[in-house]
Each structure stands twice: as C-alpha cells, then as structure tokens.
Design an enzyme around this catalytic site. Sequence first.
Site, mmCIF file in Angstrom:
data_model
loop_
_atom_site.group_PDB
_atom_site.id
_atom_site.type_symbol
_atom_site.label_atom_id
_atom_site.label_comp_id
_atom_site.label_asym_id
_atom_site.label_seq_id
_atom_site.Cartn_x
_atom_site.Cartn_y
_atom_site.Cartn_z
ATOM 1 N N PHE A 38 2.213 40.931 -12.096
ATOM 2 C CA PHE A 38 1.712 40.502 -13.413
ATOM 3 C C PHE A 38 0.881 39.227 -13.199
ATOM 4 O O PHE A 38 1.140 38.189 -13.803
ATOM 5 C CB PHE A 38 2.847 40.232 -14.410
ATOM 6 C CG PHE A 38 3.800 41.381 -14.565
ATOM 7 C CD1 PHE A 38 3.503 42.453 -15.408
ATOM 8 C CD2 PHE A 38 5.002 41.415 -13.866
ATOM 9 C CE1 PHE A 38 4.389 43.511 -15.552
ATOM 10 C CE2 PHE A 38 5.892 42.470 -14.005
ATOM 11 C CZ PHE A 38 5.587 43.525 -14.853
ATOM 12 N N ALA A 45 2.682 47.757 -12.893
ATOM 13 C CA ALA A 45 3.579 46.988 -12.027
ATOM 14 C C ALA A 45 4.896 47.719 -11.757
ATOM 15 O O ALA A 45 5.405 47.689 -10.642
ATOM 16 C CB ALA A 45 3.863 45.636 -12.661
ATOM 17 N N ASP A 100 -1.850 43.641 -11.316
ATOM 18 C CA ASP A 100 -2.011 43.521 -12.767
ATOM 19 C C ASP A 100 -2.714 44.786 -13.261
ATOM 20 O O ASP A 100 -3.468 45.410 -12.529
ATOM 21 C CB ASP A 100 -2.823 42.288 -13.164
ATOM 22 C CG ASP A 100 -2.541 41.840 -14.595
ATOM 23 O OD1 ASP A 100 -1.755 40.893 -14.791
ATOM 24 O OD2 ASP A 100 -3.101 42.468 -15.534
ATOM 25 N N SER A 101 -2.454 45.145 -14.523
ATOM 26 C CA SER A 101 -3.091 46.351 -15.051
ATOM 27 C C SER A 101 -4.367 46.030 -15.817
ATOM 28 O O SER A 101 -4.972 46.917 -16.409
ATOM 29 C CB SER A 101 -2.105 47.102 -15.957
ATOM 30 O OG SER A 101 -1.668 46.238 -16.977
ATOM 31 N N ARG A 139 3.593 26.905 -10.566
ATOM 32 C CA ARG A 139 2.536 27.194 -9.587
ATOM 33 C C ARG A 139 2.594 26.169 -8.454
ATOM 34 O O ARG A 139 2.412 26.508 -7.282
ATOM 35 C CB ARG A 139 1.158 27.185 -10.260
ATOM 36 C CG ARG A 139 0.874 28.446 -11.067
ATOM 37 C CD ARG A 139 -0.566 28.491 -11.564
ATOM 38 N NE ARG A 139 -0.800 27.558 -12.659
ATOM 39 C CZ ARG A 139 -0.761 27.896 -13.948
ATOM 40 N NH1 ARG A 139 -0.504 29.141 -14.313
ATOM 41 N NH2 ARG A 139 -0.981 26.993 -14.877
ATOM 42 N N CYS A 181 9.395 35.159 -20.709
ATOM 43 C CA CYS A 181 8.855 34.313 -21.789
ATOM 44 C C CYS A 181 9.249 34.889 -23.150
ATOM 45 O O CYS A 181 8.609 34.612 -24.157
ATOM 46 C CB CYS A 181 7.342 34.140 -21.661
ATOM 47 S SG CYS A 181 6.441 35.675 -21.718
ATOM 48 N N ASP A 230 6.219 37.424 -13.195
ATOM 49 C CA ASP A 230 5.961 36.689 -14.447
ATOM 50 C C ASP A 230 5.363 37.639 -15.476
ATOM 51 O O ASP A 230 4.176 37.585 -15.775
ATOM 52 C CB ASP A 230 5.023 35.509 -14.181
ATOM 53 C CG ASP A 230 4.755 34.702 -15.442
ATOM 54 O OD1 ASP A 230 5.621 34.688 -16.343
ATOM 55 O OD2 ASP A 230 3.662 34.100 -15.539
HETATM 56 N N1 SAH Z 1 1.557 35.183 -14.320
HETATM 57 C C1 SAH Z 1 0.362 34.993 -15.092
HETATM 58 C C2 SAH Z 1 0.551 35.332 -16.552
HETATM 59 C C3 SAH Z 1 1.073 36.732 -16.790
HETATM 60 S S1 SAH Z 1 0.644 37.358 -18.355
HETATM 61 C C4 SAH Z 1 -0.163 33.558 -14.893
HETATM 62 O O1 SAH Z 1 0.587 32.689 -14.419
HETATM 63 O O2 SAH Z 1 -1.318 33.304 -15.209
HETATM 64 C C5 SAH Z 1 1.153 39.010 -18.189
HETATM 65 C C6 SAH Z 1 0.190 39.900 -17.416
HETATM 66 O O3 SAH Z 1 0.835 41.149 -17.245
HETATM 67 C C7 SAH Z 1 -1.136 40.204 -18.108
HETATM 68 O O4 SAH Z 1 -2.187 39.826 -17.257
HETATM 69 C C8 SAH Z 1 -1.145 41.718 -18.319
HETATM 70 O O5 SAH Z 1 -2.413 42.297 -18.059
HETATM 71 C C9 SAH Z 1 -0.150 42.180 -17.289
HETATM 72 N N2 SAH Z 1 0.573 43.428 -17.565
HETATM 73 C C10 SAH Z 1 1.184 43.804 -18.713
HETATM 74 N N3 SAH Z 1 1.826 44.982 -18.536
HETATM 75 C C11 SAH Z 1 1.629 45.337 -17.247
HETATM 76 C C12 SAH Z 1 2.050 46.438 -16.449
HETATM 77 N N4 SAH Z 1 2.829 47.406 -16.951
HETATM 78 N N5 SAH Z 1 1.665 46.491 -15.157
HETATM 79 C C13 SAH Z 1 0.890 45.499 -14.634
HETATM 80 N N6 SAH Z 1 0.475 44.439 -15.331
HETATM 81 C C14 SAH Z 1 0.832 44.371 -16.623
#
Ligand code: SAH
Length: 410
Positions: A242, A294, A264-265, A226, A354, A314
């Site tokens: 995400f 996404a 984000d979803s 970040r 991850c 991410d």
């Molecule tokens: N980048 C974030 C952490 C990501 S965690 C940070 O630094 O804080 C992964 C995220 O992806 C979650 O919030 C989840 O809601 C989202 N997610 C999972 N599948 C998804 C999809 N198909 N489309 C959009 N978001 C999604």
Amino acid sequence: MNTVTLKPSKEKSLLRRHPWVYANAIERVEGKPALGATVIVRAHDGRFLARAAYSPHSQIRLRVWSFDEAEPIDHAFFKRRVQRAVAHRQAFVRDTGAVRLIFGEADGLPGLIVDHYVEDVTGDLSGDAGGGAGRGQLVCQFMAAGVEAWKEAIVAALVGATGCPHVYERSDVSIREKEGLQQTTGVLAGDAPPDTLVTRENGVRYHVDVRSGHKTGFYVDQRDNRALVQAYAAGRDVLNCFCYTGGFSLAALGGGARRVVSIDSSGEALALARANVEVNGFDAERAQWLDADAFRTLRSLVDEGERFDLVVLDPPKFAPAREHVDRAARAYKDINLSGFKLLRPGGLLFTYSCSGAIDAELFQKIVAGAAADARVDARILKRLGAGLDHPLLAAFPEGEYLKGLLLQIV
Ligand code: SAH
C-alpha cells in the site's frame, strides 16, 4: 444570542472538556441559529458551559470553540488559535517541508485540517529542509459547519501566521454531506498550486499532488515512521505494501536499502513514486513497483518463497465506521499474516491501522493473532503513531486514528 440548553446531566462530557455534543443531549434551542453559527451552550440549570458551532444536520450537533465565558468568537479568536497552532509546530517539528499546521479538535478548531508544504529548491540533499526553502503552499480541509462559516477569517489568519500567500482547499470529503455542506475544491488565496510540488522530509524529496492526491496530497502523519524505516533500512530487502506515492519506499531507499519492492493498486500513485526515485537521484534498479492488488500479491509472494528483512503494511482505512470492524479485522489479520510469513528471522514488521473504529488494543490483538497463525514469535519493539504535529487532546480519545506497531520476529 442563540442558546442551546442541554438535558439534565448531559453537561458531564463538556465539563471534562470533550469538544462535542450529540443531538440527543439537547433539550432546546433558542433563537434561530444558522448553519455553523455560534451558540451559547448551557446546562439544564442554566449554567454557562461553552460557546460552540451549531451543525443542525449532523448527529454531532455542537462543536466547542471555547469553554471560557469571557472569550468571544470573532476574527481575533481565530487569529489566536491559528497563531498558537503554528507556534506549536515551529517549536516541535523539524527537518521537514511538510507539516500539519492544524489538526482539528487538538488545535481548538474542530473539523479543520491544514497542511503546509514548502518546496525544496536545493540541489544539495544534505541538511534539513530549511536551507533551500522555496514557495510554500497551504492546503485546507473544512469538514464541519463551524469552520466553514469562518473560512475567510481562518484563511486570513493562516496567511498572516505563516507568511505563505497560497492557500488551496481540498474539501472533497464525503463527511461534509453529513454537515449539510457540498464537497468543494479550489484556490482560497494566492496562486493556483503547481501540478505537483517537490518537498523534502528527512533529507528525501517527495512529489506532492495537492490538487488530486489523497487528502492534501501527502501522508504527513507518517513522517516519524518514515524516519524509523529510513534508520533501519540499510542493506535490507524491503517490502512496502500500500505504498501510495512511495513514502516508506523512498525513505528505505534513502536509508540504503538493498532492494525495495512496493505494491499499490493505483497507477497514478505509482507514477509519482517512480518520479520520486528520479528526483532523489536514487538507483532505479533498487526499486520495483507492482501495480496490483495487495491481498493477492502478498499471498503469491509467500507462495513463491520470497523473503524480506523489513516489511511495511500501511493500508487504507479498512473500517470507516463501527459496523465495518469485523470485516476490517479479518482484512488486517490477512495482510499481517502474510507480512509475518514474508519475514526472515530477525526481520522487522512496521504495521499500521488508520481506522478510528479499531483501537490500539484491538489492533494489537489482531496482529498477535496473525503472528500466531504464521507460527512466529513476534516481539513489539515500539508502539507507533502520528507525529508531534498531530497532537491528541487528552479529553478527546477519538482523535487517535493512526496506530502502528514495530515488531520483530525471533
Ligand atoms: N503508505 C502510504 C499511504 C497509504 S494510503 C504513505 O505513507 O504514503 C493507501 C494506499 O493503498 C493507496 O495508495 C491506495 O491506492 C492503496 N490501495 C487500496 N486498496 C488496495 C489494494 N487492495 N491493493 C493495493 N493497494 C491498495
């Protein structure tokens, strides 16, 4: 004393100080060790190898506490391990109210995760997190039988080493079932956590939902990344895919991005992300939040001819286990392909995985394949990972789960 004797030559990994023993390496168990009990581990010839926690239901049957024959596993042992972990963070981690205090195997406490949040009570957003430190909150995940058996000793040691009286448990993780443990959450010490607390990292404030957010409420591991986004965001159009509660988005806004589009979803995560814009006093006009899938949204942004200067990808763990690697590789390739297509020349891509089952080499290949399909030359500027509060035990490469690349397209 309960004793576990290994099959011939199965002592090799322990001699290299790898902290796990699989069920198939064990010849016999003497005594009747209970779930999480301490056992002495011996080589086939009877030599002492380690003291370890016994997990009768898991394929990872033993997790090592200590390789030192003279070191008993008692309250004082946990006090020492916790103090050592806390001292390491005090020495290495700065400018943040959100720190991983205990990172499992790397801190000699296999299966334990502890994050420490300090509430930010300053009105002034300059300077580091130390000046306006308010109430603290420790959040723990006990993910193996050994740490579960020593929970009380560990909590007492944590309170003693940090001076923070409030400890909350987020052991609502399915991995506990493999250990024969039920999922559980609740207060372990002190007061219940607030609905959300506000902490500060690199001068930016973030709401943390300790009770029902992901993991312990915040992705502490992405702190350094970040900070990098914050450092390169000035005047740029940023896409954060995400975004969860907006970690990278807020960093970009804090770094002076012109516009930040985030996807984000999860509606709940986006609600906290919006609250994060407000609590920082950032201009809400610069931030756009898309509650959407996404994969689909990335493709439509490409089709609409949208372009950005900086893209962050991410995603969640696409490969929870080995058998998911092929499907996960296709998913990583898909989003990275869109990521490259969405970048203007000279643009930056911060891309992460991850998934422990996808190593750094494979991840780099997938990303290179996506760049080739997007018909761009991509240069790796930096390899990325978790911060210094997530050390990697040299003998335990499995501990490396977060890997990322900072690429520039030319
Ligand atoms: N980048 C974030 C952490 C990501 S965690 C940070 O630094 O804080 C992964 C995220 O992806 C979650 O919030 C989840 O809601 C989202 N997610 C999972 N599948 C998804 C999809 N198909 N489309 C959009 N978001 C999604």
